[in-house]
Design a protein around this motif. Sequence first.
Motif, mmCIF file in Angstrom:
data_model
loop_
_atom_site.group_PDB
_atom_site.id
_atom_site.type_symbol
_atom_site.label_atom_id
_atom_site.label_comp_id
_atom_site.label_asym_id
_atom_site.label_seq_id
_atom_site.Cartn_x
_atom_site.Cartn_y
_atom_site.Cartn_z
ATOM 1 N N SER A 202 15.151 11.040 -41.930
ATOM 2 C CA SER A 202 16.013 9.445 -41.475
ATOM 3 C C SER A 202 17.210 9.224 -41.054
ATOM 4 N N GLU A 203 17.560 11.012 -40.321
ATOM 5 C CA GLU A 203 18.829 11.013 -39.702
ATOM 6 C C GLU A 203 18.116 10.802 -38.483
ATOM 7 N N LEU A 204 17.490 10.842 -37.582
ATOM 8 C CA LEU A 204 17.376 11.473 -36.859
ATOM 9 C C LEU A 204 17.097 10.504 -35.785
ATOM 10 N N ALA A 205 17.557 10.268 -34.143
ATOM 11 C CA ALA A 205 17.620 9.459 -32.729
ATOM 12 C C ALA A 205 17.214 10.302 -32.219
ATOM 13 N N SER B 261 11.049 24.538 -41.159
ATOM 14 C CA SER B 261 12.350 23.391 -41.881
ATOM 15 C C SER B 261 12.949 23.089 -40.972
ATOM 16 N N GLY B 262 13.599 22.439 -41.119
ATOM 17 C CA GLY B 262 14.448 21.406 -40.312
ATOM 18 C C GLY B 262 15.484 21.192 -39.709
ATOM 19 N N ASN B 263 16.261 21.983 -39.796
ATOM 20 C CA ASN B 263 17.634 22.872 -39.665
ATOM 21 C C ASN B 263 17.006 23.671 -38.549
ATOM 22 N N PRO B 264 17.401 23.403 -36.768
ATOM 23 C CA PRO B 264 16.611 23.692 -35.431
ATOM 24 C C PRO B 264 16.770 25.158 -35.708
ATOM 25 N N PHE B 265 18.154 25.685 -36.348
ATOM 26 C CA PHE B 265 17.159 27.225 -35.871
ATOM 27 C C PHE B 265 16.297 27.671 -36.754
ATOM 28 N N THR C 209 5.340 20.474 -38.137
ATOM 29 C CA THR C 209 6.063 19.217 -38.865
ATOM 30 C C THR C 209 7.575 20.032 -38.730
ATOM 31 N N THR C 210 8.118 19.231 -38.292
ATOM 32 C CA THR C 210 9.566 20.059 -39.173
ATOM 33 C C THR C 210 10.338 19.100 -39.859
ATOM 34 N N GLY C 211 11.106 19.546 -40.504
ATOM 35 C CA GLY C 211 12.330 19.038 -41.938
ATOM 36 C C GLY C 211 11.082 18.675 -43.342
ATOM 37 N N GLY C 212 12.262 18.127 -44.298
ATOM 38 C CA GLY C 212 11.666 17.812 -45.629
ATOM 39 C C GLY C 212 10.919 18.646 -46.536
ATOM 40 N N VAL C 213 11.341 20.604 -46.003
ATOM 41 C CA VAL C 213 10.174 20.598 -46.383
ATOM 42 C C VAL C 213 11.512 22.173 -48.116
ATOM 43 N N SER C 214 12.300 21.596 -46.994
ATOM 44 C CA SER C 214 13.667 22.128 -48.723
ATOM 45 C C SER C 214 13.285 21.249 -50.307
ATOM 46 N N VAL C 215 13.917 21.942 -51.104
ATOM 47 C CA VAL C 215 14.563 20.699 -52.584
ATOM 48 C C VAL C 215 15.065 19.756 -52.553
ATOM 49 N N LEU D 31 5.375 16.485 -35.778
ATOM 50 C CA LEU D 31 6.079 15.482 -35.750
ATOM 51 C C LEU D 31 7.451 15.581 -36.327
ATOM 52 N N CYS D 32 8.284 15.612 -36.255
ATOM 53 C CA CYS D 32 9.575 15.766 -36.637
ATOM 54 C C CYS D 32 10.047 14.590 -37.740
ATOM 55 N N THR D 33 10.278 14.802 -39.078
ATOM 56 C CA THR D 33 10.914 14.110 -39.871
ATOM 57 C C THR D 33 12.189 14.285 -40.418
ATOM 58 N N LYS E 52 23.896 9.333 -37.768
ATOM 59 C CA LYS E 52 22.482 9.715 -36.973
ATOM 60 C C LYS E 52 22.158 11.064 -36.339
ATOM 61 N N ILE E 53 21.264 11.818 -35.720
ATOM 62 C CA ILE E 53 21.635 12.906 -35.317
ATOM 63 C C ILE E 53 20.472 12.791 -34.073
ATOM 64 N N TYR E 54 20.645 13.163 -33.495
ATOM 65 C CA TYR E 54 19.828 13.796 -32.168
ATOM 66 C C TYR E 54 18.188 14.362 -32.592
ATOM 67 N N ASN E 55 17.829 13.920 -31.879
ATOM 68 C CA ASN E 55 16.112 14.871 -32.739
ATOM 69 C C ASN E 55 15.503 15.742 -31.461
ATOM 70 N N SER E 56 16.769 17.219 -32.170
ATOM 71 C CA SER E 56 16.050 18.143 -31.136
ATOM 72 C C SER E 56 15.282 19.096 -31.026
ATOM 73 N N ASN E 57 14.607 19.080 -32.526
ATOM 74 C CA ASN E 57 13.082 19.732 -32.376
ATOM 75 C C ASN E 57 12.307 19.168 -32.003
ATOM 76 N N ARG E 58 11.925 18.188 -31.561
ATOM 77 C CA ARG E 58 11.314 17.538 -30.865
ATOM 78 C C ARG E 58 10.724 18.232 -30.068
ATOM 79 N N ARG F 125 14.934 13.779 -50.210
ATOM 80 C CA ARG F 125 14.371 13.272 -49.382
ATOM 81 C C ARG F 125 13.301 14.193 -48.784
ATOM 82 N N ASP F 126 13.305 15.442 -49.068
ATOM 83 C CA ASP F 126 11.859 16.878 -48.624
ATOM 84 C C ASP F 126 10.934 16.298 -49.335
ATOM 85 N N ILE F 127 10.270 15.090 -48.397
ATOM 86 C CA ILE F 127 8.853 14.990 -48.746
ATOM 87 C C ILE F 127 7.164 15.752 -48.594
#
Length: 397
Positions: A185-188, A297-301, A247-253, A181-183, A198-204, A256-258
């Motif tokens: 709100s900016e992902l398309a 992390s959400g950041n792709p790298f 999952t990716t994303g939402g783990v920082s502080v 699951l890649c979370t 918005k940005i495209y969801n590359s992690n997925r 919206r890091d839910i």
Amino acid sequence: MLELEDAITTLLANTTETAEETCPISRSNKRIASVAVAAPMAIPPFNRSPLDGYAFMATDSVGATAENPKQLRVVTTIYAGDAYEGTIRSGEAAKIMTGAPIPAGCDCVIRQEDTNYKNDVVEIYEELTAFKNFCYAGEDINTGSTIITKNEKLNAIKVGVLASVGIAKVAVYKRVRVALLCTGSELADVGEPLAAGKIYNSNRYMIEARLKDLGAEVTVLENIVDDEEAVAAALVAVADSVDIIVTTGGVSVGERDIMPAAFEKMGATQLFWKVKIQPGTPVLAAKLRNVLLIGLSGNPFASLVNFELLVRPVIAHAAHDPSLNTTTATAIMANTFPKKTTKRRFVRAIYADGRVCLPDNHSGGSLYTMSVCNGLVEIAEGTKSLVAGDRVNVILL
Ligand code: AMP
Ligand code: MG
């Protein structure tokens, strides 16, 4: 904050190895055998001819020369697939094709090209020793011998060996089931128009591909906005049918890091949050019943670094397949990395023949420069800079 090694130890201690299943050999490539396999039959199953020619008894060729050929009466022709029941007697020969069973009464085969045949008689111009051009039953595989060992990884050749002894199904470990699951709100998703901001969801796609590289069975969950209730509900719904949730994303502080709250809402027990590595520091792990949850992390790298360092050993362990782990090499730096490293750092690099080169763009957001790299150089905390000629450790991906 945990050291990387401690984080890996914690994850492995919470990883359940997959159970066994039987699988048709046509789907067994790259699987790990859970039980040793003994050959139920010999290969070849009968003495057979390795070439097209004539089978006879070697003693019948004693004294044969070009000037003084021996003549043998050809009493039958045996093709591959035939089962000839008769016995060839002294003074006789059988015309025989490659792969055909050598009949009783024969202990050698001469190449057709080395003979002359006319009116049911073949002429032999040389002496043959017993068992010349003679493939023994069982010379490749003996009945009962081990052809696959327990925990061996199957490959195309092993699959062929299984087929050669008539085995249709093989016991293997189940593939590791992973939900992704890649979370954000900016992902398309690709294929959708991209709205402003918005940005495209590359992690997925990247993580799905990496999981499949490692042989996992992947369930990709619908893109979800940053909402802990929605994330928790989506993960709970899939938890009973997978071994691992990534999952990716939402783990920082950030606000919206839910992810930590979402894992908690599911009733999962947190194993750790934040590891002393850069990038990917805020990686999160939790356990819900038998399911291991890893929030990258959400950041792709950074998500890729988290994946290679932390998810990959988990998959390797769960799959009973140590060959899935990364390998490391020492290498000589070909260029300079001028930055001070305040946290144990993993930098993308191109490795070849004992040398590594770091690309100019290390930005965590840049996935493209990673696409030309094949490794991660590890830089110890406190390193002021690296210069050409320095010796470094590279994790080969
Ligand atoms: P986060 O970890 O959610 O704070 O995200 C860190 C950065 O990575 C932000 O710039 C996000 O927009 C970006 N990001 C997060 N998830 C993805 C994703 N699935 N694909 C591409 N970029 C992402
Ligand atoms: Mg985010």
